[in-house]
Scaffold this active site. Structure first.
Site, short mmCIF file in Angstrom:
data_model
loop_
_atom_site.label_atom_id
_atom_site.label_comp_id
_atom_site.label_asym_id
_atom_site.label_seq_id
_atom_site.Cartn_x
_atom_site.Cartn_y
_atom_site.Cartn_z
N SER A 22 1.07 -1.26 0.01
CA SER A 22 0.07 -0.22 0.53
C SER A 22 1.06 1.44 0.22
O SER A 22 1.10 2.18 -0.19
CB SER A 22 -0.94 0.23 1.05
OG SER A 22 -0.37 -0.37 2.56
N ASN A 110 -1.66 -2.88 13.29
CA ASN A 110 -4.22 -2.14 13.25
C ASN A 110 -4.12 -1.14 13.75
O ASN A 110 -4.41 0.14 13.38
CB ASN A 110 -4.59 -3.83 13.34
CG ASN A 110 -3.64 -4.88 12.38
OD1 ASN A 110 -3.94 -4.63 11.86
ND2 ASN A 110 -4.45 -6.03 13.78
N THR A 155 -38.41 28.78 -10.36
CA THR A 155 -38.44 27.06 -9.69
C THR A 155 -39.04 25.97 -11.24
O THR A 155 -39.37 26.79 -12.22
CB THR A 155 -40.14 27.14 -8.76
OG1 THR A 155 -41.13 27.87 -9.68
CG2 THR A 155 -39.91 27.98 -8.26
N HIS A 156 -38.41 24.85 -11.67
CA HIS A 156 -39.37 24.57 -11.90
C HIS A 156 -38.42 24.98 -13.68
O HIS A 156 -38.57 24.85 -14.61
CB HIS A 156 -40.19 24.12 -13.03
CG HIS A 156 -40.74 23.50 -12.09
ND1 HIS A 156 -41.52 21.67 -10.77
CD2 HIS A 156 -42.10 24.42 -10.54
CE1 HIS A 156 -42.56 22.68 -10.21
NE2 HIS A 156 -42.30 23.64 -9.93
N SER A 277 -12.23 26.74 -27.21
CA SER A 277 -12.25 26.14 -27.54
C SER A 277 -11.69 25.98 -29.04
O SER A 277 -10.89 26.55 -29.54
CB SER A 277 -14.59 25.96 -28.68
OG SER A 277 -13.85 25.36 -29.90
N LYS A 283 -15.88 30.57 -28.57
CA LYS A 283 -16.18 30.05 -27.11
C LYS A 283 -15.60 30.47 -26.25
O LYS A 283 -14.24 30.80 -26.62
CB LYS A 283 -16.58 28.62 -27.91
CG LYS A 283 -16.99 27.90 -28.70
CD LYS A 283 -18.36 28.36 -28.30
CE LYS A 283 -18.77 26.38 -27.00
NZ LYS A 283 -19.96 25.88 -26.88
N ASN A 285 -16.06 28.41 -22.50
CA ASN A 285 -17.01 27.63 -21.51
C ASN A 285 -16.29 27.40 -20.15
O ASN A 285 -15.13 28.38 -20.04
CB ASN A 285 -16.05 26.81 -22.54
CG ASN A 285 -16.16 26.52 -24.07
OD1 ASN A 285 -17.50 26.89 -24.49
ND2 ASN A 285 -15.34 25.54 -25.11
N GLU A 290 -17.87 23.14 -14.38
CA GLU A 290 -18.55 21.81 -15.11
C GLU A 290 -17.31 20.92 -14.26
O GLU A 290 -18.09 19.21 -14.20
CB GLU A 290 -18.23 21.58 -16.42
CG GLU A 290 -19.05 22.61 -17.74
CD GLU A 290 -19.14 22.46 -19.03
OE1 GLU A 290 -19.74 23.34 -19.54
OE2 GLU A 290 -18.30 21.97 -19.42
N TYR A 317 -9.63 -6.45 12.65
CA TYR A 317 -9.25 -6.17 11.06
C TYR A 317 -9.52 -6.92 10.23
O TYR A 317 -9.14 -8.14 10.41
CB TYR A 317 -7.37 -5.78 11.62
CG TYR A 317 -6.64 -4.64 10.32
CD1 TYR A 317 -6.92 -4.15 10.37
CD2 TYR A 317 -5.59 -5.47 9.75
CE1 TYR A 317 -6.01 -3.48 8.59
CE2 TYR A 317 -5.04 -5.58 8.89
CZ TYR A 317 -5.87 -4.01 8.02
OH TYR A 317 -5.08 -3.37 6.46
N GLN A 322 -7.65 -2.23 4.09
CA GLN A 322 -6.85 -0.97 3.27
C GLN A 322 -7.18 -0.39 1.92
O GLN A 322 -6.68 1.17 1.72
CB GLN A 322 -5.51 -2.07 3.31
CG GLN A 322 -4.42 -1.41 1.95
CD GLN A 322 -3.40 -2.06 2.12
OE1 GLN A 322 -2.14 -2.80 2.97
NE2 GLN A 322 -2.27 -2.67 0.95
N LYS A 325 -7.98 4.35 1.81
CA LYS A 325 -7.05 5.62 1.89
C LYS A 325 -7.64 5.83 0.30
O LYS A 325 -7.37 7.50 0.45
CB LYS A 325 -5.93 5.42 2.51
CG LYS A 325 -5.21 4.92 3.82
CD LYS A 325 -4.33 4.78 3.91
CE LYS A 325 -4.45 3.21 4.77
NZ LYS A 325 -5.13 2.06 4.60
N1 ARG Z 1 -0.81 -1.15 5.27
C1 ARG Z 1 -2.17 -1.34 5.99
C2 ARG Z 1 -3.46 -1.21 5.93
O1 ARG Z 1 -3.51 0.36 5.45
C3 ARG Z 1 -1.82 -1.81 7.34
C4 ARG Z 1 -2.53 -2.44 8.40
C5 ARG Z 1 -1.77 -3.78 8.13
N2 ARG Z 1 -2.00 -4.32 8.86
C6 ARG Z 1 -1.61 -6.13 8.90
N3 ARG Z 1 -1.97 -7.27 9.68
N4 ARG Z 1 -1.74 -6.74 8.27
O2 ARG Z 1 -4.70 -1.05 6.22
#
Ligand code: ARG
Length: 455
Positions: A22, A110, A155-156, A277, A283, A285, A290, A317, A322, A325
């Protein structure tokens, strides 16, 4: 090198490493991981796992690592470590040798990742609140500048009644203020420290988790270790607050795109936030707006993704988490840039007052005024509504505005109508009558604006 090699005899496949690592995403938690690690060093020193000198040496090395990365950020991803926690630990061991191997005593990735992520949410959350406040300031400045500029209210998407541009801008101030409230609520609930929860059952050392939470600027420690390591509500709440706020941004963008269209021409956007454009030289834009509207979709997508990832996950966990993120980082980035872009678009826009005023005069926007006039003359509202409906049909057929009808023409519909009707049919009269809390009368808009300004 991975942190967990002992139990394994074979190497992970290259494909598995690519799939499992990760670091390419969670490198963004670097500063939080250092911060958490320093606090953890103090915590384990306080129960005698490491000496005060060792603690000082570890913290100094962590500080040094922070400086190294600030100097050369690319070393993180280039390390090929599994995740940010592995990177920090390996880099620490490279600096201080065996002492670095003691830091992870009593800690798990964890509780570590849960802590890092909450620290990150607090710091990014505060920055988002500042951005929301800046957007509100841009809207207040616009409301002040265009307080009495008249335009049709809809409205509408049909012209309904005239409103002022200031009133329109203050409507969005209300929305973004609620967005701040939602984000603050989420951050308050997320202000608890999971560190010390261990892998899932609580650390085996007598750490003072209150002191640890305070050292990391959290309000308090989390209270249940299973929940501590498996809770991602804060990610979901931030994703939800940002989705609602993006919905507001998107509606505002849509209003402005329409106001800026050739058909409406109530405003002109500045060159700073528009593009041309490649084919059509005439144009200009509204790309910035948007894109705000467009990015709303990806933010909603991240909310759905994290909700779905968390659904039915058993305690505690699981590696599924993971996946939290990438979406969170992306939605925070998207929300932040859209807030800034919206503020920029607002600060440069020009209201084409004459056009907007003329548009407010068209579309029979004063029909309600005529009905109210009839009510004042003693006609029940429902009947007045019907009579005015007939007047509008007649006026449309004659290609006239209501106020262009003569008293004789009016009297064909209701004998109570006399010369005094015209003063009720002007835009100024329509606006001035909405003199109630929250109404569009200029006096009320001034009052609302003053209430938003710091005393
Ligand atoms: N990279 C992991 C995450 O973002 C960290 C935790 C990993 N824990 C484990 N027991 N493998 O969740």
């Amino acid at each position: 090198m991975a942190l967990w090699g002992g139990r394994f005899q074979g190497e992970p496949s290259a494909l598995f490493k690519l799939f499992n690592d990760s670091l390419p995403v969670d490198y963004r938690l670097f500063e939080q991981d250092i911060q958490g690690s320093m606090a953890w060093a103090d915590a384990i020193a306080s129960v005698g796992i490491i000496s005060r000198d060792e603690c000082a040496e570890l913290k100094q090395a962590l500080q040094q690592l922070l400086a190294d990365v600030q100097h050369q950020p690319e070393i993180i991803v280039a390390s090929g470590a599994e995740d940010i926690h592995s990177f920090v630990e390996s880099a620490l061991i490279a600096k201080v040798g065996d002492l670095g191997k003691k830091l992870h005593t009593g800690r798990s990735r964890n509780d570590q990742v849960a802590t890092d992520l909450k620290l990150w949410c607090q710091s990014e959350g505060s920055a988002l609140i500042v951005r929301l406040q800046q957007l509100i300031q841009a809207l207040l400045a616009l409301a002040e500048r265009e307080l009495d500029a008249v335009m049709p209210g809809y409205t509408h998407l049909q012209r309904a009644q005239p409103v002022t541009f200031g009133h329109w801008a203050l409507a969005y101030v209300e929305m973004f203020e609620r967005d701040i409230g939602r984000l603050q609520d989420a951050l308050t609930r997320a202000n608890t420290c999971p560190l010390g929860a261990g892998a899932l059952a609580g650390t085996a050392y007598q750490i003072d988790r209150h002191a640890l939470a305070a050292a990391l600027n959290f309000d308090s420690p989390t209270l249940n270790s299973l929940d501590s390591v498996s809770d991602r509500d804060h990610v979901i709440e931030i994703a939800s607050a940002s989705s609602i706020s993006m919905m507001h941004l998107s509606r505002m963008a849509e209003d402005l795109i329409f106001f800026n269209s050739g058909e409406a021409n109530f405003i002109s956007l500045s060159d700073q936030v528009t593009s041309g454009s490649s084919l059509m030289p005439q144009k200009k834009n509204p790309d910035a707006l948007e894109l705000i509207r467009g990015k709303t979709g990806r933010v909603y997508g991240s909310l759905m993704a994290i909700l779905t990832t968390m659904k039915a996950l058993p305690l505690a966990y699981n590696k599924d988490m993971q996946e939290d993120k990438e979406g969170l980082f992306d939605l925070v980035d998207s929300w932040a840039i859209c807030l800034d872009m919206a503020a920029l678009a607002l600060s440069g826009l020009k209201v084409n007052r004459d056009n907007a005023y003329k548009a407010a005069q068209q579309g029979y926007a004063n029909a309600t005024e005529l009905a109210d006039y009839l009510v004042a003359k003693g006609m029940p509202f429902r009947e007045a509504h019907h009579v005015v409906g007939e007047v509008v049909v007649y006026a449309i057929g004659n290609n006239q505005a209501i106020e262009e009808l003569s008293v004789e023409q009016f009297q064909g519909f209701a004998s109570v109508i006399s010369q005094d009707v015209y003063q009720h049919l002007t835009i100024e009269a329509c606006l001035a009558k909405r003199d109630v809390l929250g109404g569009t009368a200029i006096k009320q808009v001034q009052f609302a604006l003053a209430a938003k300004r710091p005393k």
